[in-house]
Write an enzyme that holds these catalytic residues in place. Structure first.
Site, PDB file in Angstrom:
ATOM      1  N   ASP A   8       0.876  -1.166   0.000  1.00  0.00           N
ATOM      2  CA  ASP A   8       0.000   0.000   0.000  1.00  0.00           C
ATOM      3  C   ASP A   8       0.922   1.227   0.000  1.00  0.00           C
ATOM      4  O   ASP A   8       2.108   1.112   0.327  1.00  0.00           O
ATOM      5  CB  ASP A   8      -0.859  -0.043   1.273  1.00  0.00           C
ATOM      6  CG  ASP A   8      -1.547   1.269   1.545  1.00  0.00           C
ATOM      7  OD1 ASP A   8      -2.204   1.785   0.628  1.00  0.00           O
ATOM      8  OD2 ASP A   8      -1.437   1.784   2.689  1.00  0.00           O
ATOM      9  N   ASP A  10      -0.234   5.101   0.821  1.00  0.00           N
ATOM     10  CA  ASP A  10      -0.539   6.132   1.818  1.00  0.00           C
ATOM     11  C   ASP A  10      -0.566   5.546   3.227  1.00  0.00           C
ATOM     12  O   ASP A  10      -1.360   4.645   3.512  1.00  0.00           O
ATOM     13  CB  ASP A  10      -1.887   6.797   1.503  1.00  0.00           C
ATOM     14  CG  ASP A  10      -1.812   7.563   0.201  1.00  0.00           C
ATOM     15  OD1 ASP A  10      -0.920   8.414   0.087  1.00  0.00           O
ATOM     16  OD2 ASP A  10      -2.622   7.292  -0.702  1.00  0.00           O
TER      17      ASP A  10
HETATM   18  C1  XBP Z   1      -5.482   6.078   0.456  1.00  0.00           C
HETATM   19  C2  XBP Z   1      -6.639   6.856   0.074  1.00  0.00           C
HETATM   20  C3  XBP Z   1      -6.465   7.851  -0.964  1.00  0.00           C
HETATM   21  C4  XBP Z   1      -5.804   9.138  -0.565  1.00  0.00           C
HETATM   22  C5  XBP Z   1      -6.158  10.196  -1.544  1.00  0.00           C
HETATM   23  O1  XBP Z   1      -5.904   4.880   1.100  1.00  0.00           O
HETATM   24  O2  XBP Z   1      -7.717   6.686   0.559  1.00  0.00           O
HETATM   25  O3  XBP Z   1      -7.744   8.168  -1.379  1.00  0.00           O
HETATM   26  O4  XBP Z   1      -6.217   9.519   0.722  1.00  0.00           O
HETATM   27  O5  XBP Z   1      -5.818   9.865  -2.833  1.00  0.00           O
HETATM   28  P1  XBP Z   1      -5.006   3.565   1.079  1.00  0.00           P
HETATM   29  P2  XBP Z   1      -6.655  10.408  -4.064  1.00  0.00           P
HETATM   30  O6  XBP Z   1      -3.723   3.905   1.782  1.00  0.00           O
HETATM   31  O7  XBP Z   1      -5.779   2.550   1.852  1.00  0.00           O
HETATM   32  O8  XBP Z   1      -4.796   3.164  -0.375  1.00  0.00           O
HETATM   33  O9  XBP Z   1      -7.141  11.764  -3.715  1.00  0.00           O
HETATM   34  O10 XBP Z   1      -5.654  10.436  -5.219  1.00  0.00           O
HETATM   35  O11 XBP Z   1      -7.791   9.446  -4.310  1.00  0.00           O
HETATM   36 MG    MG Z   2      -2.873   3.105   3.465  1.00  0.00          MG
END
Ligand code: XBP
Ligand code: MG
Length: 247
Positions: A8, A10
């Site tokens: 993953d 973020d």
């Molecule tokens: C990450 C997200 C993403 C970011 C924003 O979750 O939810 O939506 O917060 O990105 P994870 P975008 O780590 O579970 O993948 O604005 O580009 O959608």
């Molecule tokens: Mg995440």
């Protein structure tokens, strides 16, 4: 046998929310002349909805019904999100969002051990390159054989689709892979695809439900490929000195 690691982005590779996504959303709102300001507490709640466009719609539905009542709501959200992505990629490209402890080292060790690498993330593809290029250098993206990001699948985490997509493109069964996640939604997605998962919670996700995780660690520092291989085969791993504490 362990053949691939699927990451993953973020919260797992880097703490992108505080210094990246949240300020970028707020900058896009200001630029559009909206009086919306997502503070830390609100943003933490909004993270229950993955995907930036989906998160904006969720917020507006609850807090700004006048906005969602308009006919052009989908286009307006798409425009807001494009602006948010522009702000995020500019922020990330400055290199101000470092990788979490142990991430770069683990990626190097995995490559040296001949493991294949993949990404399974909800975020927009441009965000992945903007984050990884300053942190890992020009070969940042080529290290990952498969990059599944954003709208490549319609159903975002906690649906397992992005992990199933990554498995399909790797051409591997779930049992040959380990996933790395930071959130309850991400863990549901990886487990839903049948992939054993190591969780490193971040500030926004600590305290979420991580039932079913193979391991829950402070961070990836000190993690050896032998630990990962043993976890995948279900062996009890003795925790060596200097190993990150299990939460
Ligand atoms: C990450 C997200 C993403 C970011 C924003 O979750 O939810 O939506 O917060 O990105 P994870 P975008 O780590 O579970 O993948 O604005 O580009 O959608
Ligand atoms: Mg995440």
């Amino acid at each position: 046998m362990l053949q691939a690691l699927i990451f993953d982005v973020d919260g797992t590779l880097a703490d992108t929310r505080r210094d990246g996504h949240r300020p970028a959303f707020n900058a896009a709102f200001r630029e559009a002349g909206l009086d919306w300001e997502w503070d830390e507490v609100l943003y933490c709640e909004l993270l229950a909805v993955t995907g930036g466009k989906e998160r904006i719609l969720h917020f507006a539905t609850r807090h700004r019904p006048d906005f969602t009542g308009r006919q052009d709501v989908t286009e307006r959200i798409a425009a807001l999100h494009r602006a948010k992505t522009r702000h995020y990629t500019r922020l990330a490209a400055t290199g101000r969002i470092p990788l979490r402890p142990g991430v770069a080292h683990l990626l190097d060790k995995a490559r040296a051990a001949g493991l294949r690498l993949a990404i399974a993330t909800t975020t927009t593809p441009e965000n992945v390159s903007a984050l990884l290029l300053p942190a890992l250098g020009t070969d940042a993206l080529s290290r990952f054989e498969v990059i599944g990001a954003g709208d490549v699948v319609p159903a975002k985490k906690p649906a397992p689709d992005i992990y199933l997509w990554a498995l399909q493109h790797l051409g591997l069964p779930a049992t040959a892979c380990l996933a790395f996640e930071d959130s309850g939604n991400g863990l549901k997605a990886s487990l839903g695809a049948g992939i054993a998962t190591v969780v490193t919670p971040c500030d926004y996700t600590r305290g979420q439900d991580f039932s079913g995780a193979t391991a829950i660690l402070d961070n990836l520092e000190g993690l050896a490929i032998t630990h990962l291989q043993a976890w995948l085969s279900g062996a009890a791993v003795s925790v060596p000195r200097g190993f990150p504490s299990v939460i």
